[in-house]
Design an enzyme around this catalytic site. Structure first.
Site, PDB file in Angstrom:
ATOM      1  N   SER A  93      -7.630   4.983  -5.192  1.00  0.00           N
ATOM      2  CA  SER A  93      -8.999   4.611  -5.580  1.00  0.00           C
ATOM      3  C   SER A  93      -9.812   5.854  -5.925  1.00  0.00           C
ATOM      4  O   SER A  93      -9.479   6.962  -5.499  1.00  0.00           O
ATOM      5  CB  SER A  93      -9.688   3.858  -4.437  1.00  0.00           C
TER       6      SER A  93
HETATM    7  N1  SAH Z   1      -6.407   2.918  -0.558  1.00  0.00           N
HETATM    8  C1  SAH Z   1      -5.236   3.246  -1.324  1.00  0.00           C
HETATM    9  C2  SAH Z   1      -5.168   2.217  -2.419  1.00  0.00           C
HETATM   10  C3  SAH Z   1      -3.895   2.071  -3.036  1.00  0.00           C
HETATM   11  S1  SAH Z   1      -3.850   0.798  -4.286  1.00  0.00           S
HETATM   12  C4  SAH Z   1      -5.414   4.643  -1.895  1.00  0.00           C
HETATM   13  O1  SAH Z   1      -6.526   4.950  -2.308  1.00  0.00           O
HETATM   14  O2  SAH Z   1      -4.472   5.431  -1.933  1.00  0.00           O
HETATM   15  C5  SAH Z   1      -3.509  -0.614  -3.337  1.00  0.00           C
HETATM   16  C6  SAH Z   1      -2.271  -0.532  -2.510  1.00  0.00           C
HETATM   17  O3  SAH Z   1      -2.064  -1.802  -1.915  1.00  0.00           O
HETATM   18  C7  SAH Z   1      -1.011  -0.209  -3.299  1.00  0.00           C
HETATM   19  O4  SAH Z   1      -0.431   0.941  -2.755  1.00  0.00           O
HETATM   20  C8  SAH Z   1      -0.138  -1.450  -3.110  1.00  0.00           C
HETATM   21  O5  SAH Z   1       1.235  -1.119  -3.052  1.00  0.00           O
HETATM   22  C9  SAH Z   1      -0.681  -2.010  -1.812  1.00  0.00           C
HETATM   23  N2  SAH Z   1      -0.454  -3.446  -1.587  1.00  0.00           N
HETATM   24  C10 SAH Z   1      -0.633  -4.477  -2.450  1.00  0.00           C
HETATM   25  N3  SAH Z   1      -0.318  -5.633  -1.865  1.00  0.00           N
HETATM   26  C11 SAH Z   1       0.066  -5.337  -0.585  1.00  0.00           C
HETATM   27  C12 SAH Z   1       0.520  -6.112   0.522  1.00  0.00           C
HETATM   28  N4  SAH Z   1       0.657  -7.447   0.460  1.00  0.00           N
HETATM   29  N5  SAH Z   1       0.809  -5.473   1.667  1.00  0.00           N
HETATM   30  C13 SAH Z   1       0.689  -4.121   1.779  1.00  0.00           C
HETATM   31  N6  SAH Z   1       0.296  -3.332   0.765  1.00  0.00           N
HETATM   32  C14 SAH Z   1      -0.026  -3.941  -0.405  1.00  0.00           C
END
Ligand code: SAH
Length: 258
Positions: A93
């Site tokens: 993000s």
């Molecule tokens: N806060 C993180 C955001 C990553 S994007 C950062 O800034 O680094 C969102 C993340 O959610 C991705 O890494 C994706 O793989 C994860 N994600 C999506 N669905 C998910 C689920 N059901 N369980 C666990 N992780 C999930």
């Protein structure tokens, strides 16, 4: 002869002057364009403070201590206020979203409290949570792409939050985050880093009375929702702002591009 003398004079003095000027320019560029990683991270935090996204000293302090460059692939563009691809159809993000979520959760990230970061991706926010709730607190990341779990642990190991991983007060797990992480529940703070079609009941159940969850909800159009659980267990929800996150979904759906 006179011309020859001035040429010699230039070679003796002018050339040295030119070299000196080049050297000064290089030093100038080094100081203002590259700077140390931590000083550019600090500049990013100061800019978020100037724009009013960060209002608390504690949030500023924690974001200053965790160098964002350690969490971005190759460290490239780490301090630009924009989301960035991290592979596997996921993104880190933008700094202002991380700051906004830390700010919204600040009262629920006091020392000793429990925090859950669902969709922890790079581990950046999990590391910040760990720094907010230490000492004696607990920060848990849940991410369903095992490769991202491994790289996030490596990222955190290089950061100021490394000690928290060692002493077990910070951990990251490969699992479906829609089910939360019951082991350390109930949580004072829950952050969800991916957009859910609706708020998962398991996450509401794992929120402590007095706890707060920040979660993007929606599909094409998404709202960042703030869910507060009152002391009697009832829930209030308000919308903070419109957002655009990757979906909270199954690993299979994410890897085939949703
Ligand atoms: N806060 C993180 C955001 C990553 S994007 C950062 O800034 O680094 C969102 C993340 O959610 C991705 O890494 C994706 O793989 C994860 N994600 C999506 N669905 C998910 C689920 N059901 N369980 C666990 N992780 C999930």
């Amino acid at each position: 002869m006179k011309q020859y003398n001035s040429l010699l004079y230039f070679l003796n003095h002018g050339l040295w002057l030119l070299l000196l000027l080049c050297h000064i320019q290089i030093l100038h560029n080094k100081r203002f364009c590259s700077g140390s990683s931590m000083s550019r991270n600090k500049a990013m935090v100061e800019s978020l403070q100037r724009y009013g996204v960060i209002r608390s000293n504690k949030v500023a302090e924690v974001m200053e201590s965790i160098d964002r460059a350690l969490f971005v692939p190759n460290g490239a563009g780490a301090y630009i206020d924009s989301p960035m691809s991290i592979g596997y159809n996921a993104t880190i993000s933008a700094p202002h979203m991380h700051a906004m979520c830390l700010q919204l959760l600040e009262k629920n990230l006091q020392p000793g409290m429990h925090a859950l970061d669902v969709g922890s991706g790079t581990g950046y926010l999990t590391a910040c949570f760990g720094m907010m709730v230490r000492p004696e607190g607990c920060a848990v990341g849940v991410e369903h792409i095992p490769e991202l779990v491994s790289s996030s642990i490596e990222n955190i190991q290089k950061s100021a939050a490394a000690q928290l991983l060692k002493d077990g007060s910070l951990s990251v797990h490969a699992a479906d985050g829609r089910k939360g992480w019951p082991e350390f529940a109930p949580y004072d703070a829950i952050h969800v880093g991916a957009a859910a079609p609706e708020i998962p009941q398991a996450l509401i159940d794992q929120l402590k009375p007095g706890g707060r969850m920040v979660i993007p909800v929606g599909n094409m159009f998404q709202d960042l929702k703030v869910v507060d659980k009152k002391s009697d267990g009832s829930i209030s929800v308000h919308t903070e702002t419109s957002v655009r996150y990757v979906p909270l979904t199954s690993r299979e759906a994410q890897l085939r591009g949703y």
